[in-house]
Write a protein that holds these residues in place. Sequence first.
Motif, mmCIF file in Angstrom:
data_model
loop_
_atom_site.group_PDB
_atom_site.id
_atom_site.type_symbol
_atom_site.label_atom_id
_atom_site.label_comp_id
_atom_site.label_asym_id
_atom_site.label_seq_id
_atom_site.Cartn_x
_atom_site.Cartn_y
_atom_site.Cartn_z
ATOM 1 N N ALA A 16 62.706 33.388 43.465
ATOM 2 C CA ALA A 16 61.442 33.492 44.196
ATOM 3 C C ALA A 16 60.418 34.283 43.392
ATOM 4 C CB ALA A 16 61.672 34.151 45.555
ATOM 5 N N ALA A 17 60.872 35.348 42.747
ATOM 6 C CA ALA A 17 59.966 36.155 41.926
ATOM 7 C C ALA A 17 59.443 35.347 40.753
ATOM 8 C CB ALA A 17 60.695 37.406 41.427
ATOM 9 N N ALA A 18 60.325 34.571 40.118
ATOM 10 C CA ALA A 18 59.915 33.756 38.970
ATOM 11 C C ALA A 18 58.917 32.676 39.407
ATOM 12 C CB ALA A 18 61.137 33.117 38.322
ATOM 13 N N GLN A 19 59.163 32.076 40.564
ATOM 14 C CA GLN A 19 58.245 31.048 41.069
ATOM 15 C C GLN A 19 56.889 31.656 41.428
ATOM 16 O OE1 GLN A 19 60.511 29.407 44.282
ATOM 17 N NE2 GLN A 19 61.844 28.200 42.935
ATOM 18 N N ARG A 20 56.937 32.845 42.009
ATOM 19 C CA ARG A 20 55.692 33.530 42.361
ATOM 20 C C ARG A 20 54.863 33.816 41.127
ATOM 21 N NH1 ARG A 20 54.523 38.849 42.010
ATOM 22 N NH2 ARG A 20 52.869 39.701 43.330
ATOM 23 N N LEU A 21 55.504 34.372 40.087
ATOM 24 C CA LEU A 21 54.777 34.702 38.868
ATOM 25 C C LEU A 21 54.271 33.438 38.178
ATOM 26 C CD1 LEU A 21 53.805 36.940 37.056
ATOM 27 C CD2 LEU A 21 56.012 36.895 35.868
ATOM 28 N N LYS A 22 55.067 32.370 38.209
ATOM 29 C CA LYS A 22 54.649 31.097 37.610
ATOM 30 C C LYS A 22 53.383 30.572 38.287
ATOM 31 C CE LYS A 22 56.393 26.421 36.588
ATOM 32 N NZ LYS A 22 55.472 25.638 37.461
ATOM 33 N N MET A 23 53.357 30.610 39.611
ATOM 34 C CA MET A 23 52.176 30.146 40.330
ATOM 35 C C MET A 23 50.967 31.034 40.047
ATOM 36 S SD MET A 23 50.432 28.193 42.160
ATOM 37 C CE MET A 23 51.754 26.998 42.434
ATOM 38 N N ARG A 24 51.166 32.343 40.020
ATOM 39 C CA ARG A 24 50.061 33.245 39.711
ATOM 40 C C ARG A 24 49.478 32.943 38.329
ATOM 41 N NH1 ARG A 24 49.413 38.088 42.536
ATOM 42 N NH2 ARG A 24 48.956 39.235 40.622
ATOM 43 N N ARG A 25 50.340 32.675 37.378
ATOM 44 C CA ARG A 25 49.864 32.378 36.027
ATOM 45 C C ARG A 25 49.157 31.030 35.959
ATOM 46 N NH1 ARG A 25 55.177 34.708 32.726
ATOM 47 N NH2 ARG A 25 54.497 36.897 32.751
ATOM 48 N N GLU A 26 49.628 30.060 36.736
ATOM 49 C CA GLU A 26 48.952 28.756 36.757
ATOM 50 C C GLU A 26 47.561 28.879 37.382
ATOM 51 O OE1 GLU A 26 51.623 26.177 38.802
ATOM 52 O OE2 GLU A 26 52.990 25.965 37.075
ATOM 53 N N LEU A 27 47.465 29.636 38.444
ATOM 54 C CA LEU A 27 46.153 29.869 39.044
ATOM 55 C C LEU A 27 45.241 30.629 38.093
ATOM 56 C CD1 LEU A 27 47.339 30.842 42.635
ATOM 57 C CD2 LEU A 27 45.858 28.892 42.075
ATOM 58 N N SER A 28 45.809 31.584 37.381
ATOM 59 C CA SER A 28 45.029 32.358 36.418
ATOM 60 C C SER A 28 44.502 31.463 35.294
ATOM 61 C CB SER A 28 45.885 33.480 35.831
ATOM 62 O OG SER A 28 45.168 34.196 34.857
ATOM 63 N N LYS A 81 38.531 35.759 43.508
ATOM 64 C CA LYS A 81 38.605 34.971 42.274
ATOM 65 C C LYS A 81 38.642 35.848 41.030
ATOM 66 C CE LYS A 81 33.608 34.011 41.839
ATOM 67 N NZ LYS A 81 32.589 32.931 41.765
ATOM 68 N N GLU A 82 38.037 37.055 41.107
ATOM 69 C CA GLU A 82 38.092 37.916 39.913
ATOM 70 C C GLU A 82 39.498 38.444 39.671
ATOM 71 O OE1 GLU A 82 36.050 40.503 43.145
ATOM 72 O OE2 GLU A 82 35.944 38.437 42.399
ATOM 73 N N GLU A 83 40.282 38.591 40.737
ATOM 74 C CA GLU A 83 41.664 39.043 40.550
ATOM 75 C C GLU A 83 42.516 37.997 39.845
ATOM 76 O OE1 GLU A 83 43.775 40.325 43.939
ATOM 77 O OE2 GLU A 83 42.632 42.176 44.190
ATOM 78 N N ALA A 84 42.080 36.749 39.904
ATOM 79 C CA ALA A 84 42.928 35.661 39.422
ATOM 80 C C ALA A 84 43.164 35.683 37.917
ATOM 81 C CB ALA A 84 42.324 34.308 39.821
ATOM 82 N N ILE A 85 42.356 36.391 37.166
ATOM 83 C CA ILE A 85 42.625 36.391 35.726
ATOM 84 C C ILE A 85 43.540 37.543 35.311
ATOM 85 C CG2 ILE A 85 40.415 35.277 35.254
ATOM 86 C CD1 ILE A 85 39.576 37.927 33.893
#
Length: 273
Positions: A29-41, A79-83
Amino acid sequence: MQYRPHMSQPARTPPSDTPDAVTPGTRRAAAQRLKMRRELSAAAMELFATKGYEATTVDEIAAAAGVARRTFFRHFRSKEEAIFPDHDDTLVRAEAVLDAAPPHENPLDTVCRGIKEVMRMYAASPAVSVARYRLTREVPTLREAEIASVARYERLFTRYLLGHFDEGAHREGDDDPLLAEVAASAVVTAHNHVLRRWLRADAQGDVEAQLDHAFEIVRETFGAGIGAGRTGSGENPPAAVSREGEVLVAVARTDAPLDEVMRTIRKAIKERK
């Protein structure tokens, strides 16, 4: 200057978004969460670079990443947090370094090790880090978000250093709290200076070696004041010097680093002249 003895802390349940999570399911779950955060970034950075920050909407970022708007807000508040997808996880890792510090390690050394987790976050993706650096230079709002993220690390390290002072022993004119805050700021400033220089050079060079050199300067400046470990008052005292007539007496722990002992002696000799 007195320090509180290092006390063993009760074991804490690892957060579910860290590599130390106790089950394979939470790690996935942690890996999937970080993967999604990076894709959004990645989607946000691409849109900011092509359309401009002000013209880009959250809906566009979500669509570019192939997710719904509500998914975006599960991961970022704006949106600024996304990077900055990795700062939350890196803060957890930096705190884990502090929590697991060896009992006799100089607190300043512990803080230096903790902030290396931040540098490693940037060094893990050099091209992304360089692109993000250029973007934050161009967009004041993103720059402010980055400063706010850095401030979280500085607060963490300041609290840690202050936690190793015996507040009950404070007296009028005692500058221990000031020293702790200034030292924490110095560590963060040294890290940021090296990081910016590395990013301006397109992430070329051994950034960890550069960081180690910067930390040596910080230790030389603040190390003697911060102290030599977490042992209790009256037990294995740090290096100290006293004068009796023409005799210079130095007292140091048997495990005190040589450079610490030499700094103490040099300082005493200089003051005696």
